[in-house]
Write a protein that holds these residues in place. Sequence first.
Motif, PDB file in Angstrom:
ATOM      1  N   PHE A 170      -3.979 -32.896   7.686  1.00  0.00           N
ATOM      2  CA  PHE A 170      -3.218 -32.537   8.257  1.00  0.00           C
ATOM      3  C   PHE A 170      -1.941 -33.689   7.845  1.00  0.00           C
ATOM      4  CE2 PHE A 170      -6.068 -30.082  10.826  1.00  0.00           C
ATOM      5  CZ  PHE A 170      -5.288 -29.033  10.646  1.00  0.00           C
ATOM      6  N   HIS A 187      -1.743 -35.614   5.041  1.00  0.00           N
ATOM      7  CA  HIS A 187      -1.119 -35.220   3.758  1.00  0.00           C
ATOM      8  C   HIS A 187      -0.061 -33.864   3.760  1.00  0.00           C
ATOM      9  CE1 HIS A 187      -1.419 -35.519  -0.722  1.00  0.00           C
ATOM     10  NE2 HIS A 187      -1.313 -34.488  -0.838  1.00  0.00           N
ATOM     11  N   LEU A 188      -0.556 -32.774   4.517  1.00  0.00           N
ATOM     12  CA  LEU A 188       0.132 -31.545   4.667  1.00  0.00           C
ATOM     13  C   LEU A 188       1.602 -31.805   4.980  1.00  0.00           C
ATOM     14  CD1 LEU A 188       0.410 -28.364   5.069  1.00  0.00           C
ATOM     15  CD2 LEU A 188      -0.555 -28.685   6.940  1.00  0.00           C
ATOM     16  N   HIS A 217       7.677 -34.219   1.541  1.00  0.00           N
ATOM     17  CA  HIS A 217       8.315 -34.253   0.130  1.00  0.00           C
ATOM     18  C   HIS A 217       8.951 -32.905  -0.473  1.00  0.00           C
ATOM     19  CE1 HIS A 217       6.691 -37.658  -2.365  1.00  0.00           C
ATOM     20  NE2 HIS A 217       5.613 -37.785  -1.378  1.00  0.00           N
ATOM     21  N   PHE A 218       8.630 -31.902   0.056  1.00  0.00           N
ATOM     22  CA  PHE A 218       9.270 -30.874  -0.462  1.00  0.00           C
ATOM     23  C   PHE A 218      10.781 -30.804  -0.036  1.00  0.00           C
ATOM     24  CE2 PHE A 218       5.452 -28.021  -0.409  1.00  0.00           C
ATOM     25  CZ  PHE A 218       4.729 -28.404  -1.474  1.00  0.00           C
ATOM     26  N   LEU A 239       4.961 -31.623   3.031  1.00  0.00           N
ATOM     27  CA  LEU A 239       6.076 -30.774   3.497  1.00  0.00           C
ATOM     28  C   LEU A 239       7.296 -31.648   3.508  1.00  0.00           C
ATOM     29  CD1 LEU A 239       4.294 -28.385   6.183  1.00  0.00           C
ATOM     30  CD2 LEU A 239       4.932 -27.809   3.638  1.00  0.00           C
ATOM     31  N   ASP A 282      12.457 -33.277  -2.178  1.00  0.00           N
ATOM     32  CA  ASP A 282      12.745 -32.997  -3.432  1.00  0.00           C
ATOM     33  C   ASP A 282      13.896 -31.976  -3.725  1.00  0.00           C
ATOM     34  OD1 ASP A 282      10.553 -34.400  -4.174  1.00  0.00           O
ATOM     35  OD2 ASP A 282       8.972 -32.565  -4.062  1.00  0.00           O
TER      36      ASP A 282
END
Lengths: 144, 128
Positions: A96, A98-99, A105-106, A103, A109
Amino acid sequence: MSNRPLSPHLSIWKWGPHMLVSILHRVTGDGMAIVGLGILLWWLGALASGPEAYATFQGWVWADFGALSFSGAEILSSIVKILLKIVLIGLSWAFFTHLCSGLRHFVLDIGAGYELDANRMWSIASPIIAILLTAAFWAAIILL
Amino acid sequence: MGNGTSIGKVRGLGSAHEGAHHWLVQRFTAIGNVVLSIWLMASFILLPDLSYETVSSYLAGPIPATAMVLLIISVFWHARLGLQVLVEDYVHTAGNKFGVLALLNLATLGGAAFGIFCVVRLALGGAA
Ligand code: HEM
Ligand code: HEM
Protein backbone atom coordinates in the motif's frame (compact mmCIF):
# COMPACT_ATOMS: atom_id res chain seq x y z
CA MET A 1 37.24 8.89 -8.43
CA SER A 2 36.76 7.86 -4.79
CA ASN A 3 38.47 10.95 -3.36
CA ARG A 4 36.51 13.47 -5.35
CA PRO A 5 34.04 15.73 -3.54
CA LEU A 6 30.46 14.48 -3.58
CA SER A 7 27.44 16.54 -4.41
CA PRO A 8 25.07 16.84 -2.57
CA HIS A 9 27.35 17.15 0.45
CA LEU A 10 25.97 14.25 2.44
CA SER A 11 26.51 15.92 5.80
CA ILE A 12 24.59 19.08 4.93
CA TRP A 13 20.94 18.32 4.42
CA LYS A 14 17.72 18.56 6.33
CA TRP A 15 15.04 15.89 6.38
CA GLY A 16 11.86 16.62 4.48
CA PRO A 17 8.76 14.47 3.88
CA HIS A 18 9.45 14.30 0.11
CA MET A 19 12.76 12.56 0.89
CA LEU A 20 10.94 10.08 3.08
CA VAL A 21 8.43 9.11 0.34
CA SER A 22 11.21 8.81 -2.20
CA ILE A 23 13.18 6.46 0.04
CA LEU A 24 10.05 4.54 1.08
CA HIS A 25 9.15 4.04 -2.58
CA ARG A 26 12.50 2.42 -3.25
CA VAL A 27 12.62 0.37 -0.04
CA THR A 28 9.09 -0.99 -0.46
CA GLY A 29 9.53 -1.67 -4.20
CA ASP A 30 12.79 -3.54 -3.68
CA GLY A 31 11.44 -5.33 -0.62
CA MET A 32 8.42 -6.59 -2.54
CA ALA A 33 10.56 -7.50 -5.54
CA ILE A 34 13.03 -9.54 -3.51
CA VAL A 35 11.02 -10.96 -0.61
CA GLY A 36 7.43 -10.59 -1.82
CA LEU A 37 7.90 -12.28 -5.18
CA GLY A 38 9.65 -15.18 -3.42
CA ILE A 39 6.63 -15.70 -1.18
CA LEU A 40 4.24 -15.26 -4.13
CA LEU A 41 6.03 -18.08 -5.97
CA TRP A 42 6.08 -20.23 -2.83
CA TRP A 43 2.31 -19.73 -2.56
CA LEU A 44 1.68 -20.56 -6.25
CA GLY A 45 4.07 -23.52 -6.11
CA ALA A 46 2.26 -24.87 -3.04
CA LEU A 47 -1.13 -24.42 -4.72
CA ALA A 48 0.09 -26.23 -7.82
CA SER A 49 1.57 -29.06 -5.74
CA GLY A 50 -1.58 -29.97 -3.82
CA PRO A 51 -3.24 -29.71 -0.40
CA GLU A 52 -0.30 -31.04 1.64
CA ALA A 53 2.18 -28.57 0.18
CA TYR A 54 -0.38 -25.81 0.74
CA ALA A 55 -0.82 -26.82 4.37
CA THR A 56 2.96 -26.72 4.83
CA PHE A 57 3.08 -23.26 3.26
CA GLN A 58 0.28 -22.00 5.51
CA GLY A 59 1.93 -23.58 8.55
CA TRP A 60 5.06 -21.53 7.88
CA VAL A 61 3.76 -18.14 6.77
CA TRP A 62 0.56 -18.03 8.82
CA ALA A 63 1.26 -20.19 11.86
CA ASP A 64 -1.18 -20.46 14.72
CA PHE A 65 0.83 -18.72 17.45
CA GLY A 66 -1.07 -20.57 20.15
CA ALA A 67 0.27 -23.89 18.87
CA LEU A 68 3.95 -22.89 18.63
CA SER A 69 6.39 -24.88 20.71
CA PHE A 70 9.50 -23.35 22.22
CA SER A 71 11.24 -26.46 23.51
CA GLY A 72 14.51 -27.78 22.15
CA ALA A 73 15.15 -27.57 18.44
CA GLU A 74 11.67 -26.26 17.71
CA ILE A 75 12.65 -22.82 18.99
CA LEU A 76 14.27 -22.00 15.67
CA SER A 77 11.32 -22.95 13.47
CA SER A 78 8.92 -21.16 15.84
CA ILE A 79 10.96 -17.97 15.60
CA VAL A 80 11.01 -18.24 11.81
CA LYS A 81 7.22 -18.67 11.82
CA ILE A 82 6.75 -15.54 13.94
CA LEU A 83 9.09 -13.61 11.62
CA LEU A 84 7.27 -14.83 8.51
CA LYS A 85 3.95 -13.56 9.82
CA ILE A 86 5.55 -10.17 10.50
CA VAL A 87 7.09 -10.24 7.00
CA LEU A 88 3.69 -10.99 5.45
CA ILE A 89 2.02 -8.11 7.28
CA GLY A 90 5.03 -5.95 6.40
CA LEU A 91 4.61 -6.84 2.73
CA SER A 92 0.98 -5.70 2.81
CA TRP A 93 2.18 -2.41 4.27
CA ALA A 94 4.91 -2.21 1.60
CA PHE A 95 2.30 -2.83 -1.09
CA PHE A 96 0.00 0.00 0.00
CA THR A 97 2.92 2.36 0.64
CA HIS A 98 4.39 1.69 -2.82
CA LEU A 99 0.92 1.97 -4.36
CA CYS A 100 0.34 5.42 -2.82
CA SER A 101 3.80 6.76 -3.62
CA GLY A 102 3.53 5.19 -7.11
CA LEU A 103 0.26 7.03 -7.73
CA ARG A 104 2.01 10.17 -6.49
CA HIS A 105 4.72 9.48 -9.09
CA PHE A 106 2.03 9.44 -11.81
CA VAL A 107 0.84 12.88 -10.74
CA LEU A 108 4.39 14.27 -10.68
CA ASP A 109 5.10 12.62 -14.06
CA ILE A 110 2.40 14.66 -15.76
CA GLY A 111 4.02 17.77 -14.32
CA ALA A 112 1.53 18.45 -11.53
CA GLY A 113 2.00 18.74 -7.78
CA TYR A 114 5.31 20.59 -7.64
CA GLU A 115 4.01 23.63 -5.72
CA LEU A 116 5.84 23.55 -2.38
CA ASP A 117 2.70 23.27 -0.26
CA ALA A 118 0.98 20.65 -2.43
CA ASN A 119 4.16 18.61 -2.73
CA ARG A 120 4.70 18.65 1.01
CA MET A 121 1.06 17.85 1.71
CA TRP A 122 0.99 14.74 -0.53
CA SER A 123 4.40 13.61 0.70
CA ILE A 124 2.95 13.50 4.20
CA ALA A 125 -0.45 12.17 3.14
CA SER A 126 0.69 9.25 0.99
CA PRO A 127 2.44 7.17 3.70
CA ILE A 128 -0.38 7.94 6.15
CA ILE A 129 -3.08 6.88 3.66
CA ALA A 130 -1.02 3.72 3.08
CA ILE A 131 -1.09 2.82 6.79
CA LEU A 132 -4.85 3.38 6.88
CA LEU A 133 -5.30 1.19 3.78
CA THR A 134 -3.16 -1.55 5.33
CA ALA A 135 -5.29 -1.48 8.48
CA ALA A 136 -8.49 -1.47 6.42
CA PHE A 137 -7.22 -4.42 4.36
CA TRP A 138 -6.58 -6.59 7.41
CA ALA A 139 -9.82 -5.53 9.01
CA ALA A 140 -11.64 -6.58 5.82
CA ILE A 141 -9.78 -9.92 5.70
CA ILE A 142 -10.71 -10.67 9.29
CA LEU A 143 -14.26 -9.34 9.22
CA LEU A 144 -15.51 -10.35 5.75
CA MET B 1 36.10 8.27 -26.15
CA GLY B 2 39.00 9.14 -23.88
CA ASN B 3 40.25 7.20 -20.90
CA GLY B 4 40.47 10.04 -18.42
CA THR B 5 37.80 11.05 -15.93
CA SER B 6 34.39 9.35 -15.84
CA ILE B 7 32.79 12.26 -17.67
CA GLY B 8 35.61 12.32 -20.20
CA LYS B 9 34.97 8.68 -21.03
CA VAL B 10 31.36 9.23 -21.96
CA ARG B 11 31.46 12.73 -23.43
CA GLY B 12 30.32 12.76 -27.03
CA LEU B 13 28.68 9.35 -26.88
CA GLY B 14 25.17 10.75 -26.42
CA SER B 15 22.61 8.99 -24.29
CA ALA B 16 22.34 5.22 -23.99
CA HIS B 17 18.99 5.46 -25.84
CA GLU B 18 17.26 3.06 -23.51
CA GLY B 19 16.47 5.19 -20.47
CA ALA B 20 13.24 6.73 -21.77
CA HIS B 21 11.88 3.39 -22.95
CA HIS B 22 12.73 1.76 -19.62
CA TRP B 23 11.07 4.65 -17.79
CA LEU B 24 7.92 4.35 -19.89
CA VAL B 25 7.66 0.57 -19.49
CA GLN B 26 8.07 1.04 -15.74
CA ARG B 27 4.92 3.21 -15.94
CA PHE B 28 2.99 0.84 -18.22
CA THR B 29 3.69 -2.12 -15.97
CA ALA B 30 2.87 0.04 -12.92
CA ILE B 31 -0.60 0.65 -14.36
CA GLY B 32 -0.97 -3.10 -14.89
CA ASN B 33 0.15 -3.65 -11.29
CA VAL B 34 -2.46 -1.23 -9.93
CA VAL B 35 -5.33 -3.03 -11.65
CA LEU B 36 -4.13 -6.61 -11.16
CA SER B 37 -2.80 -6.38 -7.63
CA ILE B 38 -5.96 -4.64 -6.44
CA TRP B 39 -7.88 -7.53 -8.04
CA LEU B 40 -5.74 -10.02 -6.08
CA MET B 41 -6.11 -8.15 -2.78
CA ALA B 42 -9.88 -7.85 -3.33
CA SER B 43 -10.02 -11.59 -4.06
CA PHE B 44 -8.27 -12.33 -0.77
CA ILE B 45 -10.86 -10.22 1.02
CA LEU B 46 -13.92 -11.53 -0.82
CA LEU B 47 -13.14 -15.26 -0.85
CA PRO B 48 -14.99 -16.96 2.02
CA ASP B 49 -11.70 -18.39 3.34
CA LEU B 50 -8.14 -18.98 2.12
CA SER B 51 -8.15 -22.78 2.36
CA TYR B 52 -6.59 -24.94 -0.33
CA GLU B 53 -9.96 -25.96 -1.81
CA THR B 54 -11.30 -22.42 -2.01
CA VAL B 55 -8.16 -20.79 -3.40
CA SER B 56 -7.17 -23.51 -5.87
CA SER B 57 -10.65 -23.86 -7.37
CA TYR B 58 -10.97 -20.07 -7.59
CA LEU B 59 -7.62 -19.62 -9.37
CA ALA B 60 -8.40 -22.51 -11.71
CA GLY B 61 -11.31 -20.57 -13.26
CA PRO B 62 -10.56 -19.02 -16.67
CA ILE B 63 -10.82 -15.37 -15.64
CA PRO B 64 -8.87 -15.56 -12.35
CA ALA B 65 -6.23 -17.76 -14.03
CA THR B 66 -5.84 -15.23 -16.85
CA ALA B 67 -5.64 -12.35 -14.38
CA MET B 68 -3.04 -14.20 -12.31
CA VAL B 69 -0.87 -14.91 -15.38
CA LEU B 70 -1.12 -11.24 -16.41
CA LEU B 71 -0.27 -10.19 -12.84
CA ILE B 72 2.85 -12.37 -12.88
CA ILE B 73 3.99 -10.89 -16.21
CA SER B 74 3.31 -7.28 -15.18
CA VAL B 75 4.79 -7.51 -11.68
CA PHE B 76 7.90 -9.47 -12.66
CA TRP B 77 8.63 -7.15 -15.56
CA HIS B 78 8.11 -4.10 -13.32
CA ALA B 79 10.27 -5.62 -10.59
CA ARG B 80 13.01 -6.48 -13.07
CA LEU B 81 13.14 -2.89 -14.35
CA GLY B 82 12.98 -1.54 -10.80
CA LEU B 83 15.77 -3.75 -9.50
CA GLN B 84 17.85 -2.87 -12.56
CA VAL B 85 17.65 0.79 -11.53
CA LEU B 86 18.79 -0.21 -8.05
CA VAL B 87 21.77 -2.11 -9.46
CA GLU B 88 22.68 0.73 -11.81
CA ASP B 89 22.58 3.16 -8.89
CA TYR B 90 24.72 1.16 -6.49
CA VAL B 91 26.93 -1.25 -8.47
CA HIS B 92 29.55 0.77 -10.28
CA THR B 93 32.15 -1.72 -11.52
CA ALA B 94 31.30 -2.66 -15.10
CA GLY B 95 31.98 -6.39 -14.67
CA ASN B 96 30.04 -6.68 -11.42
CA LYS B 97 27.17 -4.72 -12.88
CA PHE B 98 26.99 -7.00 -15.90
CA GLY B 99 27.06 -10.07 -13.66
CA VAL B 100 24.34 -8.82 -11.31
CA LEU B 101 22.11 -7.75 -14.21
CA ALA B 102 22.58 -11.14 -15.86
CA LEU B 103 21.56 -12.85 -12.61
CA LEU B 104 18.60 -10.49 -12.27
CA ASN B 105 17.38 -11.40 -15.75
CA LEU B 106 17.70 -15.11 -15.06
CA ALA B 107 15.93 -14.82 -11.70
CA THR B 108 13.01 -12.75 -12.92
CA LEU B 109 12.53 -14.72 -16.13
CA GLY B 110 12.81 -18.04 -14.26
CA GLY B 111 10.51 -16.83 -11.47
CA ALA B 112 7.85 -15.61 -13.88
CA ALA B 113 8.01 -18.85 -15.91
CA PHE B 114 7.63 -20.91 -12.73
CA GLY B 115 4.69 -18.79 -11.54
CA ILE B 116 2.88 -19.03 -14.88
CA PHE B 117 3.50 -22.78 -15.02
CA CYS B 118 1.93 -23.17 -11.55
CA VAL B 119 -1.21 -21.28 -12.63
CA VAL B 120 -1.48 -23.31 -15.84
CA ARG B 121 -1.12 -26.53 -13.87
CA LEU B 122 -3.88 -25.43 -11.48
CA ALA B 123 -6.14 -24.35 -14.32
CA LEU B 124 -5.64 -27.44 -16.47
CA GLY B 125 -6.02 -29.81 -13.56
CA GLY B 126 -2.58 -31.38 -13.32
CA ALA B 127 -2.32 -30.75 -9.56
CA ALA B 128 -3.06 -33.49 -7.05
C1 HEM C 1 20.10 17.21 -0.06
C2 HEM C 1 20.11 15.92 -0.09
C3 HEM C 1 19.67 15.07 -1.25
C4 HEM C 1 19.47 15.38 -2.55
C5 HEM C 1 19.66 16.73 -3.26
C6 HEM C 1 19.06 14.21 -3.23
C7 HEM C 1 18.79 14.10 -4.56
C8 HEM C 1 18.29 13.00 -5.17
C9 HEM C 1 17.98 12.89 -6.58
C10 HEM C 1 18.17 13.97 -7.61
C11 HEM C 1 17.47 11.66 -6.80
C12 HEM C 1 16.99 11.08 -8.12
C13 HEM C 1 15.50 11.26 -8.20
C14 HEM C 1 14.87 10.46 -9.29
O1 HEM C 1 15.52 9.60 -9.87
O2 HEM C 1 13.66 10.69 -9.54
C15 HEM C 1 17.46 10.96 -5.53
C16 HEM C 1 17.00 9.71 -5.35
C17 HEM C 1 17.12 9.01 -4.17
N1 HEM C 1 17.68 9.47 -2.99
FE1 HEM C 1 18.32 11.32 -2.64
N2 HEM C 1 19.00 13.19 -2.31
C18 HEM C 1 19.37 13.68 -1.10
C19 HEM C 1 19.46 13.02 0.09
C20 HEM C 1 19.19 11.67 0.23
C21 HEM C 1 19.44 10.93 1.43
C22 HEM C 1 20.03 11.51 2.68
C23 HEM C 1 19.05 9.65 1.18
C24 HEM C 1 19.08 8.42 2.06
C25 HEM C 1 19.40 8.42 3.31
C26 HEM C 1 18.54 9.60 -0.16
C27 HEM C 1 18.04 8.48 -0.77
C28 HEM C 1 17.59 8.45 -2.06
C29 HEM C 1 16.95 7.28 -2.69
C30 HEM C 1 16.66 5.94 -2.04
C31 HEM C 1 16.65 7.65 -4.00
C32 HEM C 1 15.96 6.82 -5.06
C33 HEM C 1 14.51 7.19 -5.08
C34 HEM C 1 13.84 7.06 -6.40
O3 HEM C 1 14.49 6.63 -7.38
O4 HEM C 1 12.65 7.39 -6.49
N3 HEM C 1 18.66 10.85 -0.71
N4 HEM C 1 17.96 11.80 -4.57
C1 HEM D 1 0.65 -1.26 -6.96
C2 HEM D 1 0.94 -0.70 -8.05
C3 HEM D 1 2.31 -0.15 -8.34
C4 HEM D 1 2.56 1.10 -8.78
C5 HEM D 1 1.55 2.20 -9.07
C6 HEM D 1 3.98 1.22 -8.94
C7 HEM D 1 4.62 2.35 -9.42
C8 HEM D 1 5.95 2.49 -9.57
C9 HEM D 1 6.62 3.58 -10.25
C10 HEM D 1 5.94 4.79 -10.87
C11 HEM D 1 7.95 3.34 -10.19
C12 HEM D 1 9.06 4.23 -10.77
C13 HEM D 1 9.65 5.12 -9.74
C14 HEM D 1 10.74 6.01 -10.31
O1 HEM D 1 10.81 6.20 -11.53
O2 HEM D 1 11.54 6.52 -9.52
C15 HEM D 1 8.15 2.11 -9.46
C16 HEM D 1 9.38 1.58 -9.14
C17 HEM D 1 9.55 0.32 -8.60
N1 HEM D 1 8.57 -0.61 -8.30
FE1 HEM D 1 6.58 -0.29 -8.43
N2 HEM D 1 4.58 0.04 -8.58
C18 HEM D 1 3.59 -0.84 -8.21
C19 HEM D 1 3.76 -2.15 -7.78
C20 HEM D 1 4.99 -2.76 -7.56
C21 HEM D 1 5.18 -4.13 -7.11
C22 HEM D 1 4.06 -5.12 -6.81
C23 HEM D 1 6.53 -4.33 -7.01
C24 HEM D 1 7.35 -5.53 -6.60
C25 HEM D 1 6.97 -6.75 -6.59
C26 HEM D 1 7.20 -3.11 -7.39
C27 HEM D 1 8.57 -2.91 -7.43
C28 HEM D 1 9.19 -1.76 -7.82
C29 HEM D 1 10.62 -1.54 -7.79
C30 HEM D 1 11.67 -2.54 -7.33
C31 HEM D 1 10.83 -0.24 -8.25
C32 HEM D 1 12.17 0.48 -8.38
C33 HEM D 1 12.36 1.39 -7.19
C34 HEM D 1 13.47 2.39 -7.38
O3 HEM D 1 14.20 2.33 -8.36
O4 HEM D 1 13.61 3.27 -6.52
N3 HEM D 1 6.23 -2.18 -7.73
N4 HEM D 1 6.92 1.60 -9.11
